[in-house]
Design an enzyme around this catalytic site. Sequence first.
Site, PDB file in Angstrom:
ATOM      1  N   THR A 133       1.019  -1.056  -0.026  1.00  0.00           N
ATOM      2  CA  THR A 133       0.141   0.051  -0.177  1.00  0.00           C
ATOM      3  C   THR A 133       0.785   1.328  -0.030  1.00  0.00           C
ATOM      4  O   THR A 133       0.741   2.063  -0.910  1.00  0.00           O
ATOM      5  CB  THR A 133      -0.704  -0.042   1.219  1.00  0.00           C
ATOM      6  OG1 THR A 133      -1.563  -1.275   1.526  1.00  0.00           O
ATOM      7  CG2 THR A 133      -2.083   0.973   1.205  1.00  0.00           C
ATOM      8  N   VAL A 134       1.920   1.293   0.917  1.00  0.00           N
ATOM      9  CA  VAL A 134       2.620   2.469   1.236  1.00  0.00           C
ATOM     10  C   VAL A 134       3.564   2.769  -0.198  1.00  0.00           C
ATOM     11  O   VAL A 134       3.671   3.742  -0.890  1.00  0.00           O
ATOM     12  CB  VAL A 134       3.653   2.426   2.240  1.00  0.00           C
ATOM     13  CG1 VAL A 134       4.408   3.836   2.627  1.00  0.00           C
ATOM     14  CG2 VAL A 134       2.639   2.370   3.671  1.00  0.00           C
ATOM     15  N   GLU A 182      10.776   9.540   9.152  1.00  0.00           N
ATOM     16  CA  GLU A 182       9.536   9.960   9.406  1.00  0.00           C
ATOM     17  C   GLU A 182       8.202   9.180   9.516  1.00  0.00           C
ATOM     18  O   GLU A 182       7.458   9.186  10.363  1.00  0.00           O
ATOM     19  CB  GLU A 182       9.280  11.168   8.584  1.00  0.00           C
ATOM     20  CG  GLU A 182       8.374  12.227   9.059  1.00  0.00           C
ATOM     21  CD  GLU A 182       8.555  12.971  10.491  1.00  0.00           C
ATOM     22  OE1 GLU A 182       9.359  13.680  10.652  1.00  0.00           O
ATOM     23  OE2 GLU A 182       7.845  12.262  11.331  1.00  0.00           O
ATOM     24  N   VAL A 196       6.752   6.400  12.445  1.00  0.00           N
ATOM     25  CA  VAL A 196       6.058   6.934  13.800  1.00  0.00           C
ATOM     26  C   VAL A 196       5.090   7.879  13.445  1.00  0.00           C
ATOM     27  O   VAL A 196       5.102   8.876  12.727  1.00  0.00           O
ATOM     28  CB  VAL A 196       6.732   7.723  15.003  1.00  0.00           C
ATOM     29  CG1 VAL A 196       6.156   7.873  16.163  1.00  0.00           C
ATOM     30  CG2 VAL A 196       8.117   6.651  15.118  1.00  0.00           C
ATOM     31  N   ILE A 244       2.212  12.341  10.490  1.00  0.00           N
ATOM     32  CA  ILE A 244       2.389  13.425  11.423  1.00  0.00           C
ATOM     33  C   ILE A 244       3.904  13.681  11.211  1.00  0.00           C
ATOM     34  O   ILE A 244       4.701  12.702  11.583  1.00  0.00           O
ATOM     35  CB  ILE A 244       1.911  13.067  12.822  1.00  0.00           C
ATOM     36  CG1 ILE A 244       0.487  12.895  12.938  1.00  0.00           C
ATOM     37  CG2 ILE A 244       2.405  14.305  13.703  1.00  0.00           C
ATOM     38  CD1 ILE A 244       0.044  12.425  14.189  1.00  0.00           C
ATOM     39  N   GLY A 293      -6.269  -0.722   4.855  1.00  0.00           N
ATOM     40  CA  GLY A 293      -4.924  -0.953   4.582  1.00  0.00           C
ATOM     41  C   GLY A 293      -4.127  -0.069   5.703  1.00  0.00           C
ATOM     42  O   GLY A 293      -2.956   0.409   5.590  1.00  0.00           O
ATOM     43  N   LYS A 311       6.799   1.968  18.389  1.00  0.00           N
ATOM     44  CA  LYS A 311       7.148   3.619  17.887  1.00  0.00           C
ATOM     45  C   LYS A 311       7.240   4.374  19.285  1.00  0.00           C
ATOM     46  O   LYS A 311       8.111   5.598  19.010  1.00  0.00           O
ATOM     47  CB  LYS A 311       5.532   4.099  17.472  1.00  0.00           C
ATOM     48  CG  LYS A 311       5.311   3.503  16.131  1.00  0.00           C
ATOM     49  CD  LYS A 311       3.790   3.544  15.724  1.00  0.00           C
ATOM     50  CE  LYS A 311       3.515   3.137  14.345  1.00  0.00           C
ATOM     51  NZ  LYS A 311       2.040   2.878  14.126  1.00  0.00           N
ATOM     52  N   GLY A 346      -2.207   4.225   6.606  1.00  0.00           N
ATOM     53  CA  GLY A 346      -2.823   4.269   5.283  1.00  0.00           C
ATOM     54  C   GLY A 346      -1.756   4.660   4.118  1.00  0.00           C
ATOM     55  O   GLY A 346      -0.559   5.420   4.453  1.00  0.00           O
TER      56      GLY A 346
HETATM   57  N1  HSE Z   1      -0.694  -0.477  11.481  1.00  0.00           N
HETATM   58  C1  HSE Z   1      -0.079   0.799  11.857  1.00  0.00           C
HETATM   59  C2  HSE Z   1      -1.305   1.349  12.492  1.00  0.00           C
HETATM   60  C3  HSE Z   1       0.302   1.342  10.378  1.00  0.00           C
HETATM   61  O1  HSE Z   1      -2.358   0.952  12.476  1.00  0.00           O
HETATM   62  O2  HSE Z   1      -1.122   2.585  12.831  1.00  0.00           O
HETATM   63  C4  HSE Z   1       1.290   2.694  10.761  1.00  0.00           C
HETATM   64  O3  HSE Z   1       2.403   2.438  11.412  1.00  0.00           O
END
Ligand code: HSE
Length: 437
Positions: free
Chosen positions: A14-15, A131, A134, A138, A189, A207, A304
């Site tokens: 996805t990313v 970036e 985490v 943001i 996603g 994180k 996402g």
């Molecule tokens: N699975 C993670 C979440 C994706 O739901 O925040 C982003 O790190």
Amino acid sequence: MSEALRVGVAGLGTVGSSVVRILAAKSDELTRQCGRPIVVTAVSARDRSRDRGIDLSGIEWYDDAAEMAEKAGIDVLVELIGGDNGPAMACVKAALKAGRHVVTANKALLASQGLALAEIAEKKGVLLNYEAAVAGGIPIIKTMREAMAANTISRVYGILNGTCNYILTRMEAEKMDFAECLADAQRLGYAEADPTFDIEGQDTAHKLAILTSLAFGTKISPDDIYLEGISNITQADIKAAGELGYRIKLLGVALRTETGIEQRVHPTMVPMSSVIAQVHGVTNAVAIETDTLGELLLSGPGAGGDATASSVIGDLADIAKSRPGFQHGPVFGRPVRELAPYKRARMRSHEGGYFIRLSVRDRAGVFAAVAKRMAENNISLESIVQHANGQNTPDVKTVILVTHETMEASVRKAVEKITGDGHLIDKPQVIRIERAA
Ligand code: HSE
């Protein structure tokens, strides 16, 4: 015009697909901003035949990401494979050793191997930007690495997992089943390849470990995080929280105490009137408390494809703009040799308010017995209420206690004693209460 920044993307999920698509769509604007084009020249993924809805023509394909990192003519490796070892580690290490910059969204890798990777990056004089690792879109790493020099941080906390926040939001708003909400988060996603990482809190912990290092200048220590996920949160908890003026969020919290640094991830009751209680769905929020600035709160999309790609591309733009001798600072805000050893504060010494929900047999003296165990452990109660448990179980009552600030060790002891007294018909539920912005 300067030469293009040549990028190799490892992982086209996805990313990765969003990164390739947005880089192509915004190519002119990015070139104007950076003074040079950013061009994807190589990619690596598992399945070459899959249609990802992106144009890969003219881009070199590698089956092996580490081979791409080493051999392709690229300036930057973008690692979007995930996982704290295996192919992700292999390609990041290979890229850094070959003197190439790295951009990664991989929090698991950074939490477990970040220091070793930062040392290689320092030695080679290349950038390791993360970036996207985490809080998705943001810009919290930039904020903490680059904008907080005048601040001594006392606490950093936040909603760091979009999947959990999405599930808790829908469970409350639509009285939905946990499993159904999780399935939707996966479809959209947001979730990790293995969603237990989301719901059992490991993703938040990875994180948080990174934020703790940036906040307190300490070595990363993910194994010292107290961890509880959201899989045992029920409609009964959500309802009781609302009645008491709280909302349940999965928080990651790190704070400096007299005995060391406390790092914890657990479902948390936050006051309904706090800003963080208004953070809904896949949105993340990070709050930082400092001596100079007071309190800072950043909130935005936490997961996402496009949100995460926004952070990846921001990191790439920083690299495209950097020039030898004018690169950005060290990976974790200070050189690795300056990071202090991590000193853990024991969870048993944690002090705060507690919500305790008990399902008890409806017989004389139970209420008094529960109150007695609290008093014996020096726990002062803010409230104690008893509810009928519904028509199907007339002989069962729910007792809900809210404590004043007390020590975790006392709560554990009191709950153990109550359980031993034999009045409970179910496992007791204990949820910590957190002061929040
Ligand atoms: N699975 C993670 C979440 C994706 O739901 O925040 C982003 O790190």
